[in-house]
Design an enzyme around this catalytic site. Structure first.
Site, short mmCIF file in Angstrom:
data_model
loop_
_atom_site.label_atom_id
_atom_site.label_comp_id
_atom_site.label_asym_id
_atom_site.label_seq_id
_atom_site.Cartn_x
_atom_site.Cartn_y
_atom_site.Cartn_z
N GLU A 278 -0.65 1.89 7.04
CA GLU A 278 -1.18 1.28 5.82
C GLU A 278 -2.29 2.12 5.21
O GLU A 278 -2.42 2.20 3.98
CB GLU A 278 -1.68 -0.14 6.12
N ASP A 359 4.64 6.74 7.24
CA ASP A 359 4.92 6.87 8.68
C ASP A 359 4.44 8.23 9.20
O ASP A 359 3.81 8.31 10.27
CB ASP A 359 6.43 6.74 8.93
#
Length: 419
Positions: A278, A359
């Site tokens: 995030e 990611d």
């Protein structure tokens, strides 16, 4: 040049701007995730977990796709027949057919009808989520959340409808230009303000107690040069078993938000992996990028509605004289619905590329591919995600890489990472 000529020129310019922004700002080169690693990861996942996830997705699929089809048919019925215009007239009649009553009351009535027709499918979805143990709020909680959602949408919709039709009345020949600017501004405003204002409507937030995990998350954000004010815990467990975390707000309002059930289900290293992902969104300014492309797209949509909606055959089908009339809102809704279905795969592809970059950011920030892979396994198990979904469904609507893609990316990173 006529207003229509200027509109065509503006639409071309906005279209080019959207394409350029997407080409420059979206990470089209995704990190490697070899298919061999994906298949290996799939074989290693517990067979019963994979089977249960696929049964769950199969149970959701009929209702989801039927709702999509029914929603399209209802939008077309309201927009390409006189039904929508007659409904708006009916709502406005007690108010002397005043344009504000037609614009706000009639517009919201058209949207409400479309929502109510698909409401049984939303209930079906909740029943499936409950049967598989993902929903924890019961029917009363579901109904309360639904009413809250309708209320928030009604407020935003009323403001947008009033603003749009006010512009139409003040600038009847050039409303598309002012409307495009207004739509872009509204997208930007909602993107930055809505999370802070709306999140408390659906969840309660409390500061994460001082401790090693909170310290680790704050240090992680500092190391990533993403200043955050606090780490909050959302009481998501009263609604769902699904686990998640996110970074919300801007500047002084930015905070890390972690679901309470994520804290219960995952290890500290796995929570850190999710938060690092995030933080990647914040570090790469994915929200501003999404806002920019969304604002340009919204502006282009308004101009396109002006051009397409003024086509006489469409106006005759809708039973209206002009797309700028409040009575023509059903036609606007139909055109927006069709455009949304057409562009869904493009939006999904862009989202998958952005998520894959986040990611990769998480892996580089934590340098812990084992925790990342472990978290993906846990996410798939708890959220009942199909680890390797059908290709057609994945390409049309998947907003994230699949579980096996994410695990494969972690393994590819581990092979390349320095010892």
């Amino acid at each position: 040049m006529s207003p229509r000529g200027w509109a065509m020129l503006t639409l071309a310019g906005l279209g080019i701007a959207v394409v350029v922004a997407a080409l420059v700002l979206i990470p089209w080169q995704r990190p490697p995730a070899p298919r061999a690693d994906q298949l290996a990861a799939l074989r290693e996942l517990p067979a019963d977990q994979v089977e249960r996830a696929r049964q769950f997705r199969a149970a959701l699929r009929p209702g989801g796709w039927t709702a999509l089809g029914v929603g399209l048919l209802v939008a077309l019925a309201l927009g390409l027949t006189p039904l929508g215009s007659r409904l708006i007239e009916l709502v406005g009649r007690p108010f002397g057919d005043h344009w504000i009553a037609q614009a706000i009351g009639g517009g919201l009535a058209v949207v409400l009808v479309a929502d109510l027709v698909t409401l049984p499918f939303a209930a079906w979805r909740h029943a499936v989520l409950t049967r598989y143990g993902l929903a924890t709020n019961g029917w009363s909680g579901w109904a309360v959340d639904l009413l809250k959602s309708y209320a928030v949408s009604a407020v935003i919709g009323a403001v947008a409808l009033l603003g749009f039709y006010t512009v139409v009345r003040l600038a009847p020949r050039w409303w598309w230009a002012f409307g495009a600017a207004g739509a872009a501004t509204l997208v930007a405003l909602l993107s930055f303000v809505l999370p802070v204002l709306v999140e408390p409507v659906f969840n309660r937030f409390s500061p994460m107690p001082p401790g090693p995990l909170r310290t680790e998350l704050m240090e992680l954000a500092a190391r990533d040069s993403v200043p955050v004010r606090d780490v909050l815990v959302a009481d998501a467990s009263r609604r769902t078993r699904a686990v998640n975390a996110y970074v919300s707000g801007l500047g002084p309002t930015r905070r890390i938000v972690v679901y309470d059930n994520l804290l219960r289900e995952a290890t500290p290293a796995e929570v850190t992996a999710v938060v690092a992902h995030e933080l990647g969104h914040a570090r790469d300014r994915d929200v501003p990028v999404g806002t920019l492309t969304g604002a340009l797209g919204a502006a282009a949509a308004v101009v396109a509605l002006y051009l397409i909606g003024s086509w006489p055959p469409l106006l005759r089908l809708a039973g209206v004289d002009s797309v700028a009339q409040p009575r023509a809102f059903g036609l606007l809704l139909a055109l927006v619905t069709v455009a949304g279905l057409i562009f869904t795969p493009v939006q999904a592809l862009m989202s998958r590329r952005i998520e894959a970059r986040a990611d990769a950011h998480a892996l580089a920030l934590t340098r812990d591919p084992e925790a990342f892979e472990s978290m993906q396994r846990r996410l798939a198990g708890i959220n009942l995600a199909d680890p390797d979904p059908p290709r057609w469904e994945y390409l049309y609507s998947a907003s994230h890489p699949s579980t096996v893609e994410r695990i494969a990316a972690a393994r590819a990173y581990a092979r390349k990472a320095p010892a």
